[in-house]
Design an enzyme around this catalytic site. Structure first.
Site, PDB file in Angstrom:
ATOM      1  CG  LEU A  33      -1.864  -1.205   1.347  1.00 41.13           C
ATOM      2  CD1 LEU A  33      -2.734  -1.082   2.601  1.00 41.13           C
ATOM      3  CD2 LEU A  33      -2.741  -1.359   0.107  1.00 41.13           C
ATOM      4  CG  HIS A  37      -3.127   1.230  -2.384  1.00 35.84           C
ATOM      5  ND1 HIS A  37      -1.764   1.076  -2.486  1.00 35.84           N
ATOM      6  CD2 HIS A  37      -3.658   0.509  -3.410  1.00 35.84           C
ATOM      7  CE1 HIS A  37      -1.478   0.290  -3.519  1.00 35.84           C
ATOM      8  NE2 HIS A  37      -2.607  -0.065  -4.100  1.00 35.84           N
ATOM      9  N   GLY A 147      -9.011   3.850  -8.188  1.00 35.19           N
ATOM     10  CA  GLY A 147      -8.211   5.008  -8.577  1.00 35.19           C
ATOM     11  C   GLY A 147      -8.289   5.276 -10.077  1.00 35.19           C
ATOM     12  CD  GLN A 153      -8.252  -1.849 -12.203  1.00 35.79           C
ATOM     13  OE1 GLN A 153      -7.469  -2.753 -12.426  1.00 35.79           O
ATOM     14  NE2 GLN A 153      -8.190  -1.130 -11.089  1.00 35.79           N
ATOM     15  CG  MET A 184       2.315   7.845  -5.016  1.00 37.73           C
ATOM     16  SD  MET A 184       1.861   7.879  -3.290  1.00 37.73           S
ATOM     17  CE  MET A 184       2.753   9.359  -2.805  1.00 37.73           C
ATOM     18  CB  SER A 186       2.635  -1.653  -5.785  1.00 38.93           C
ATOM     19  OG  SER A 186       1.447  -1.282  -5.114  1.00 38.93           O
TER      20      SER A 186
HETATM   21  P1  AMP Z   1      -3.464  -2.021  -7.097  1.00 41.23           P
HETATM   22  O1  AMP Z   1      -3.072  -2.404  -5.709  1.00 41.23           O
HETATM   23  O2  AMP Z   1      -2.334  -1.511  -7.927  1.00 41.23           O
HETATM   24  O3  AMP Z   1      -4.297  -3.067  -7.786  1.00 41.23           O
HETATM   25  O4  AMP Z   1      -4.432  -0.777  -6.939  1.00 41.23           O
HETATM   26  C1  AMP Z   1      -5.571  -0.841  -6.118  1.00 41.23           C
HETATM   27  C2  AMP Z   1      -6.385   0.401  -6.317  1.00 41.23           C
HETATM   28  O5  AMP Z   1      -5.604   1.546  -5.996  1.00 41.23           O
HETATM   29  C3  AMP Z   1      -6.845   0.581  -7.774  1.00 41.23           C
HETATM   30  O6  AMP Z   1      -8.170   1.082  -7.771  1.00 41.23           O
HETATM   31  C4  AMP Z   1      -5.881   1.611  -8.298  1.00 41.23           C
HETATM   32  O7  AMP Z   1      -6.406   2.387  -9.349  1.00 41.23           O
HETATM   33  C5  AMP Z   1      -5.654   2.463  -7.062  1.00 41.23           C
HETATM   34  N1  AMP Z   1      -4.412   3.212  -7.191  1.00 41.23           N
HETATM   35  C6  AMP Z   1      -3.181   2.718  -7.445  1.00 41.23           C
HETATM   36  N2  AMP Z   1      -2.272   3.710  -7.553  1.00 41.23           N
HETATM   37  C7  AMP Z   1      -2.954   4.869  -7.353  1.00 41.23           C
HETATM   38  C8  AMP Z   1      -2.584   6.243  -7.349  1.00 41.23           C
HETATM   39  N3  AMP Z   1      -1.324   6.642  -7.563  1.00 41.23           N
HETATM   40  N4  AMP Z   1      -3.549   7.154  -7.120  1.00 41.23           N
HETATM   41  C9  AMP Z   1      -4.836   6.763  -6.916  1.00 41.23           C
HETATM   42  N5  AMP Z   1      -5.244   5.480  -6.916  1.00 41.23           N
HETATM   43  C10 AMP Z   1      -4.322   4.547  -7.125  1.00 41.23           C
END
Ligand code: AMP
Length: 280
Positions: A33, A37, A147, A153, A184, A186
């Site tokens: 995270l 997130h 996000g 997506q 940002m 991961s």
């Molecule tokens: P992930 O863990 O990469 O699958 O992301 C989980 C959620 O966090 C998804 O809805 C992503 O779009 C959102 N997310 C990831 N990075 C960002 C970011 N930099 N800003 C806003 N939301 C994010």
């Protein structure tokens, strides 16, 4: 904060919460995270009586040559962040529980998934929509937060939710960036110091595009030509796609208008980064 791994236990708890009249806000993630997130969790905290976070690195959305095995994980740190954010319940299913032997059902959104990340990552969105649909069913979410970083997506999940009559409100939240502009992710931990510097070209490209539009440029091709040159000047950067699309249809646009979104995926070294933003 409760931590549940078992799927049935998660669903029983969710159903009990619903019977008790409590609404459920849900943030699905793959863990590791960061503040992106966190913004989803903070909004979720405002919107639901019970805030549920799932942490699941979904094998079905990774291609055979992709980074499933090396995807960064740090459960202890994630749980500390979740606790801090006021999460009520963390659900950490195993791949075997989500896709048990004999698993045979897939959710596939057509059309919207043909382009952009869907074109360069065959099967990716089928994995995403399948898992999100399953997560929604188990968590009994009333509202789910995503996000805009993953712009396509979000569009695909909105389409699925409408098409399958899922009783879930989908909320999209803005991209959270590092101080220097890098979106940002991961996956940013994969970058070396030199690559981290070159990765700034994505947000710089977006800023240049927005400036060109402010200065009266309306031709998508003119903007894309400038951005291609900018990105190619970085030795470690390789464009996967760079497109200006209509925000709803995700079809390429010729002329810029208020629906125009710049969407890009760029490899920096071996790391594939995405970014996007509106141009007007
Ligand atoms: P992930 O863990 O990469 O699958 O992301 C989980 C959620 O966090 C998804 O809805 C992503 O779009 C959102 N997310 C990831 N990075 C960002 C970011 N930099 N800003 C806003 N939301 C994010």
């Amino acid at each position: 904060m409760d931590i549940i791994s078992d799927t049935d236990q998660m669903q029983q708890r969710a159903l009990a919460e619903k019977r008790a009249g409590r609404s459920i806000a849900f943030v699905p993630t793959m863990g590791f995270l960061h503040d992106g997130h966190l913004s989803l969790l903070q909004e979720g905290r405002r919107r639901g009586d019970l805030l549920v976070l799932s942490i699941f690195v979904n094998p079905a959305q990774f291609g055979p040559q992709e980074d499933l095995s090396s995807y960064p994980r740090d459960m202890e740190r994630d749980l500390a962040i979740a606790r801090q954010a006021g999460v009520d319940l963390v659900w950490t299913p195993t791949p075997e529980a989500v896709y048990p032997p004999g698993y045979a059902t897939w959710v596939d959104v057509e059309g919207l998934t043909d382009t952009l990340c869907g074109a360069s990552r065959p099967g990716h969105f089928r994995g995403v929509t399948t898992v999100v649909c399953k997560l929604f069913n188990v968590v009994q979410a009333d509202v789910a937060l995503f996000g805009q970083k993953d712009f396509q997506q979000l569009a695909v999940i909105r389409r699925m939710t409408i098409d399958l009559n899922l009783p879930v409100e989908i909320v999209g939240l803005p991209i959270v960036r590092e101080a220097d502009g890098l979106a940002m992710s991961s996956r940013n931990v994969y970058l070396s110091a030199a690559q981290r510097q070159q990765a700034l070209v994505l947000s710089q490209a977006l800023a240049v595009a927005q400036l060109m539009v402010q200065n009266g440029v309306t031709s998508a091709e003119e903007i894309l030509t400038t951005l291609r040159r900018l990105i190619k000047a970085k030795p470690e950067a390789r464009i996967d796609y760079l497109q200006i699309c209509h925000q709803q249809t995700l079809q390429d646009q010729v002329a810029i208008d208020t629906d125009s979104v710049l969407l890009m995926a760029v490899f920096v070294g071996k790391t594939r980064l995405i970014d996007n933003g509106f141009l007007l």
